[in-house]
Motif scaffolding. Sequence first.
Motif, short mmCIF file in Angstrom:
data_model
loop_
_atom_site.label_atom_id
_atom_site.label_comp_id
_atom_site.label_asym_id
_atom_site.label_seq_id
_atom_site.Cartn_x
_atom_site.Cartn_y
_atom_site.Cartn_z
N LEU A 195 12.89 -4.99 -17.41
CA LEU A 195 13.35 -3.84 -16.63
C LEU A 195 14.25 -4.26 -15.48
CD1 LEU A 195 10.13 -1.63 -16.39
CD2 LEU A 195 12.19 -1.13 -17.71
N GLN A 196 13.87 -5.30 -14.79
CA GLN A 196 14.68 -5.76 -13.67
C GLN A 196 16.03 -6.27 -14.14
OE1 GLN A 196 13.61 -9.40 -11.48
NE2 GLN A 196 13.84 -8.25 -9.59
N GLU A 197 16.04 -7.01 -15.23
CA GLU A 197 17.29 -7.55 -15.77
C GLU A 197 18.25 -6.44 -16.19
OE1 GLU A 197 18.10 -9.74 -19.85
OE2 GLU A 197 16.98 -11.03 -18.49
N SER A 198 17.70 -5.36 -16.76
CA SER A 198 18.56 -4.28 -17.28
C SER A 198 18.98 -3.28 -16.21
CB SER A 198 17.82 -3.52 -18.39
OG SER A 198 17.50 -4.39 -19.46
N SER A 199 18.24 -3.21 -15.11
CA SER A 199 18.52 -2.17 -14.10
C SER A 199 18.96 -2.71 -12.76
CB SER A 199 17.27 -1.31 -13.89
OG SER A 199 16.24 -2.07 -13.28
N GLY A 200 18.71 -4.00 -12.49
CA GLY A 200 19.02 -4.55 -11.19
C GLY A 200 18.07 -4.10 -10.09
N ALA A 201 16.91 -3.58 -10.47
CA ALA A 201 15.94 -3.07 -9.49
C ALA A 201 15.31 -4.22 -8.70
CB ALA A 201 14.85 -2.27 -10.19
N VAL A 202 14.90 -3.93 -7.49
CA VAL A 202 14.13 -4.87 -6.68
C VAL A 202 12.65 -4.64 -6.95
CG1 VAL A 202 14.03 -3.34 -4.67
CG2 VAL A 202 13.80 -5.80 -4.35
N LEU A 203 11.87 -5.71 -6.97
CA LEU A 203 10.43 -5.60 -7.20
C LEU A 203 9.68 -5.62 -5.88
CD1 LEU A 203 9.81 -7.97 -10.26
CD2 LEU A 203 10.48 -5.56 -10.23
N VAL A 204 8.77 -4.65 -5.71
CA VAL A 204 7.94 -4.58 -4.51
C VAL A 204 6.49 -4.58 -4.96
CG1 VAL A 204 7.29 -3.24 -2.48
CG2 VAL A 204 9.69 -3.30 -3.21
N PHE A 205 5.75 -5.63 -4.62
CA PHE A 205 4.33 -5.71 -4.94
C PHE A 205 3.55 -4.98 -3.85
CE2 PHE A 205 6.18 -8.86 -7.55
CZ PHE A 205 5.32 -9.08 -8.62
N CYS A 206 2.64 -4.09 -4.24
CA CYS A 206 1.98 -3.28 -3.22
C CYS A 206 0.59 -2.84 -3.68
CB CYS A 206 2.83 -2.05 -2.87
SG CYS A 206 3.06 -0.89 -4.22
N TYR A 207 -0.22 -2.42 -2.71
CA TYR A 207 -1.53 -1.85 -3.02
C TYR A 207 -2.02 -1.04 -1.83
CZ TYR A 207 -3.71 -5.57 -0.18
OH TYR A 207 -4.08 -6.42 0.85
N ALA A 208 -2.96 -0.12 -2.10
CA ALA A 208 -3.57 0.70 -1.06
C ALA A 208 -4.96 0.15 -0.76
CB ALA A 208 -3.65 2.16 -1.50
N GLU A 209 -5.11 -0.49 0.38
CA GLU A 209 -6.41 -1.01 0.78
C GLU A 209 -7.30 0.14 1.25
OE1 GLU A 209 -8.29 -3.85 4.31
OE2 GLU A 209 -6.14 -3.45 4.22
N ARG A 210 -8.52 0.17 0.74
CA ARG A 210 -9.48 1.20 1.14
C ARG A 210 -10.15 0.78 2.44
NH1 ARG A 210 -11.98 0.72 -3.00
NH2 ARG A 210 -10.91 2.29 -4.22
N LEU A 211 -10.01 1.59 3.48
CA LEU A 211 -10.61 1.28 4.77
C LEU A 211 -12.08 1.66 4.78
CD1 LEU A 211 -7.69 2.52 7.07
CD2 LEU A 211 -8.09 0.20 6.18
N ALA A 212 -12.81 1.13 5.73
CA ALA A 212 -14.26 1.33 5.78
C ALA A 212 -14.62 2.75 6.21
CB ALA A 212 -14.89 0.32 6.74
N LEU A 213 -15.79 3.20 5.75
CA LEU A 213 -16.40 4.46 6.21
C LEU A 213 -15.52 5.68 5.99
CD1 LEU A 213 -17.94 3.09 9.54
CD2 LEU A 213 -19.07 3.36 7.32
N GLY A 214 -14.77 5.69 4.90
CA GLY A 214 -13.96 6.86 4.58
C GLY A 214 -12.83 7.12 5.56
#
Length: 272
Positions: A195-214
């Motif tokens: 996908l990156q090779e065909s589109s030239g897109a930048v890759l961003v590695f990410c995640y949503a960390e769950r914080l304590a106590l809601g």
Amino acid sequence: MGGLLGRVVFALSPRYRRRALENLGASGLAGDAEDVRRMARENATQIGMGVTELAWALFRPPEDVTRAVRDEVGWEAVERARTGGRAVIFVTPHLGSYDIAGRHLWTRLPILAMYRPHKIGWLDELIREGRNRGASFDGSNVAPATMAGVKMLLKHLRKGGCSVVLPDQVPGEGDGVWAPFFGRPAYTMTLLGRLQESSGAVLVFCYAERLALGEGFRMHYTVLDGNLSDDRAVAARQVNAMVERLVRECPSQYLWGYNRYKHPAGAPPPPA
């Protein structure tokens, strides 16, 4: 409630418990056997929370999901990468609350994500309906995990759109290569490099960390410098190394019970 559910499943499902303990123990992130068991119980609590968050993420108004994200680490780098309307592929492993991450990203950018239909028909309809709530103008922000879906995604990226890809799903026959993941060979997708090779897109590695106590969630973003290697095996190792880096930041919230090391039918045997 979700944490309790996770503990119950951990206690009642020998197969899930065995896989989580095995994967955690082999990862090198825990100390002795007692430490592995402690981390596995904590992980079961976190995964249970993730399951109950799914319904909330899918069916609450998008603004409610956005308000639940209390902090964002590294978003400025994403904005710089988007300069000139460049496409972005958000690489989101099974870490933290990936449904929250996907819904939050959709409120910020034009996202088209690939989706593998669920085997249970009514559940598939429910998930698709939730993910399409208030989505794009045509009422859909997902593409099927087929060749037709890949073409849709490429067209979207070439126009400067964005996508979300889970890099640690085990691909089907011919769609991956064996690459080390926490010291063990794991069949790893090659789609990101293509996908990156065909589109030239930048890759961003990410995640949503769950914080304590809601208290909500904290989004983490890491922009990959440059492109993945043209060599698919090397690119797969690069992707797994980045996923490992994120997991080490928040090991209790990774999906250790997932069968990441399985051998898909038709795939070549793993290296010794």
